[in-house]
Design a protein around this motif. Structure first.
Motif, PDB file in Angstrom:
ATOM      1  N   SER A 195      24.268  64.605  53.294  1.00  0.00           N
ATOM      2  CA  SER A 195      24.359  63.349  54.045  1.00  0.00           C
ATOM      3  C   SER A 195      24.228  63.619  55.544  1.00  0.00           C
ATOM      4  CB  SER A 195      25.703  62.671  53.750  1.00  0.00           C
ATOM      5  OG  SER A 195      25.813  61.472  54.483  1.00  0.00           O
ATOM      6  N   LEU A 196      23.408  62.804  56.197  1.00  0.00           N
ATOM      7  CA  LEU A 196      23.150  62.985  57.630  1.00  0.00           C
ATOM      8  C   LEU A 196      23.559  61.735  58.405  1.00  0.00           C
ATOM      9  CD1 LEU A 196      21.898  64.632  59.990  1.00  0.00           C
ATOM     10  CD2 LEU A 196      19.732  63.470  59.477  1.00  0.00           C
ATOM     11  N   THR A 197      24.328  61.935  59.472  1.00  0.00           N
ATOM     12  CA  THR A 197      24.673  60.864  60.402  1.00  0.00           C
ATOM     13  C   THR A 197      24.410  61.374  61.813  1.00  0.00           C
ATOM     14  OG1 THR A 197      26.377  59.932  58.955  1.00  0.00           O
ATOM     15  CG2 THR A 197      26.489  59.359  61.290  1.00  0.00           C
ATOM     16  N   THR A 198      23.441  60.780  62.478  1.00  0.00           N
ATOM     17  CA  THR A 198      23.103  61.225  63.826  1.00  0.00           C
ATOM     18  C   THR A 198      22.279  60.164  64.536  1.00  0.00           C
ATOM     19  OG1 THR A 198      22.154  63.049  65.133  1.00  0.00           O
ATOM     20  CG2 THR A 198      20.956  62.384  63.157  1.00  0.00           C
TER      21      THR A 198
ATOM     22  N   SER B  16      22.705  70.045  62.668  1.00  0.00           N
ATOM     23  CA  SER B  16      23.753  69.166  62.159  1.00  0.00           C
ATOM     24  C   SER B  16      24.185  69.540  60.751  1.00  0.00           C
ATOM     25  CB  SER B  16      23.277  67.706  62.172  1.00  0.00           C
ATOM     26  OG  SER B  16      22.948  67.302  63.482  1.00  0.00           O
ATOM     27  N   LEU B  17      23.247  69.952  59.916  1.00  0.00           N
ATOM     28  CA  LEU B  17      23.538  70.243  58.520  1.00  0.00           C
ATOM     29  C   LEU B  17      23.598  71.723  58.214  1.00  0.00           C
ATOM     30  CD1 LEU B  17      21.283  67.515  56.841  1.00  0.00           C
ATOM     31  CD2 LEU B  17      23.722  67.415  57.333  1.00  0.00           C
TER      32      LEU B  17
ATOM     33  N   GLU C 245      22.529  56.897  59.462  1.00  0.00           N
ATOM     34  CA  GLU C 245      23.943  56.649  59.194  1.00  0.00           C
ATOM     35  C   GLU C 245      24.247  56.946  57.732  1.00  0.00           C
ATOM     36  OE1 GLU C 245      24.988  52.729  60.377  1.00  0.00           O
ATOM     37  OE2 GLU C 245      24.565  53.072  62.508  1.00  0.00           O
ATOM     38  N   ASP C 246      24.895  58.082  57.510  1.00  0.00           N
ATOM     39  CA  ASP C 246      25.285  58.504  56.159  1.00  0.00           C
ATOM     40  C   ASP C 246      24.099  58.403  55.201  1.00  0.00           C
ATOM     41  OD1 ASP C 246      27.041  59.505  54.278  1.00  0.00           O
ATOM     42  OD2 ASP C 246      27.740  57.521  53.643  1.00  0.00           O
ATOM     43  N   LEU C 247      22.972  58.935  55.640  1.00  0.00           N
ATOM     44  CA  LEU C 247      21.737  58.843  54.868  1.00  0.00           C
ATOM     45  C   LEU C 247      21.456  60.172  54.188  1.00  0.00           C
ATOM     46  CD1 LEU C 247      19.749  56.460  54.532  1.00  0.00           C
ATOM     47  CD2 LEU C 247      18.271  57.576  56.201  1.00  0.00           C
ATOM     48  N   ALA C 248      21.081  60.128  52.916  1.00  0.00           N
ATOM     49  CA  ALA C 248      20.758  61.338  52.165  1.00  0.00           C
ATOM     50  C   ALA C 248      19.552  62.022  52.787  1.00  0.00           C
ATOM     51  CB  ALA C 248      20.489  61.000  50.708  1.00  0.00           C
TER      52      ALA C 248
ATOM     53  N   ASN D 134      20.652  65.945  48.573  1.00  0.00           N
ATOM     54  CA  ASN D 134      21.814  65.064  48.564  1.00  0.00           C
ATOM     55  C   ASN D 134      22.717  65.238  49.777  1.00  0.00           C
ATOM     56  OD1 ASN D 134      21.066  63.961  46.045  1.00  0.00           O
ATOM     57  ND2 ASN D 134      22.016  65.698  44.973  1.00  0.00           N
TER      58      ASN D 134
END
Length: 298
Positions: free
Chosen positions: A270-273, A290-291, A240-243, A268
């Motif tokens: 941000s990953l949310t999955t 995703s990114l 959840e909104d993790l670098a 830097n």
């Protein structure tokens, strides 16, 4: 027969004055005890029961001796079990549980604590918790949900550290082949103490939502994504909104791989999955899509 009985009774009565009995209970007054017993017995009439009265008196004295012995026995066993509670008796042979490849096992201990073993893990547990602490020894990975008991701390021994708790839920990973121990706290708090005698003593207290990583040199504490260290039970990874740098750190811990970046600016992102936690290739594919980045296995 009567003469023999009289001699034996006289011998037993003499034991009332035996000073070797005093250490059993120095506060016990045997003469006073005898008088108390005698006062509770209705005296026999001498003109009718003279012979019985003559025999009854030494019997009462023997009763006092027997009661003294009984009190001494109670005193002895009370102190014996008091010492046992302080750990002065022999250790109880532990019960051994282990899992193989692709196998998990859940245990419920006598105090209500539950342990879930991951594959290729093992735990040794005392068959009861009669002492001042509740102690187990483990190798591999396991999730503990410890029943709270302020009087008996729960202690987990691993090859490199010991973990002390009162009542909490946490995950421990400590394989002999890996030079580290990992502790993820879901509820409550735990104390992690290094047992490496060749290094400077290290310890840390971890609270809910914290992850501790102990290697040969230091203890690292992290405050993100602690639930992901339980992915082996839940089968999911949640970011959840993790670098991406933090994601990379967790993947290194979870899959025992090295993770790095060719471009430092990617750290830097941000990953949310929310994805399935197995296998690693699937996780990397979802992250890259995703990114909009690419990955390669060296």
């Amino acid at each position: 027969g009567q003469q023999y009985l009289d001699r034996e009774l006289d011998s037993d009565i003499e034991q009332l004055g035996n000073t070797n009995l005093h250490p059993i209970d120095p506060n016990l007054n045997s003469e006073e005890l005898f008088r108390s017993i005698k006062s509770r017995i209705k005296p026999a009439k001498r003109n009718i029961y003279s012979r019985k009265s003559r025999v009854l008196t030494p019997i009462l004295r023997v009763a006092a001796v027997l009661l003294l012995s009984f009190i001494g026995s109670v005193y002895y066993f009370y102190n014996y079990y008091e010492e046992a509670e302080q750990g002065q008796t022999a250790e109880v042979t532990p019960v051994h549980y282990e899992t193989g490849d692709d196998q998990q096992k859940e245990l419920t201990l006598t105090d209500g604590t539950t342990i879930r073993l991951n594959n290729n893990s093992q735990v040794r547990i005392a068959s009861n918790f009669s002492g001042a602490t509740r102690e187990v020894r483990m190798e591999g990975e396991a999730y503990f949900d410890v029943a709270r008991d302020k009087e008996k701390p729960f202690i987990i021994h691993t090859e490199r550290a010991s973990i002390r708790v009162l009542g909490t839920a946490f995950n421990v990973k400590s394989f002999p082949s890996e030079q580290n121990i990992q502790v993820a706290v879901v509820e409550g708090s735990v104390s992690v103490h290094s047992t490496n005698e060749q290094k400077e003593e290290q310890s840390v207290v971890l609270s809910k939502g914290q992850f501790g990583y102990l290697d040969q040199d230091k203890i690292t504490v992290e405050n993100f994504g602690v639930e992901n260290y339980l992915a082996w039970m839940k089968g999911r990874l949640v970011f959840e909104d993790l670098a991406l740098n933090q994601v990379c750190i967790q993947l290194t811990r979870l899959y025992s791989v090295q993770c790095g970046f060719d471009d430092e600016t990617l750290k830097n992102l941000s990953l949310t999955t929310n994805i399935s936690g197995d296998p690693l290739e699937k996780v990397l594919s979802v992250i890259s899509l995703s990114l909009d980045i690419s990955y390669a296995k060296a």
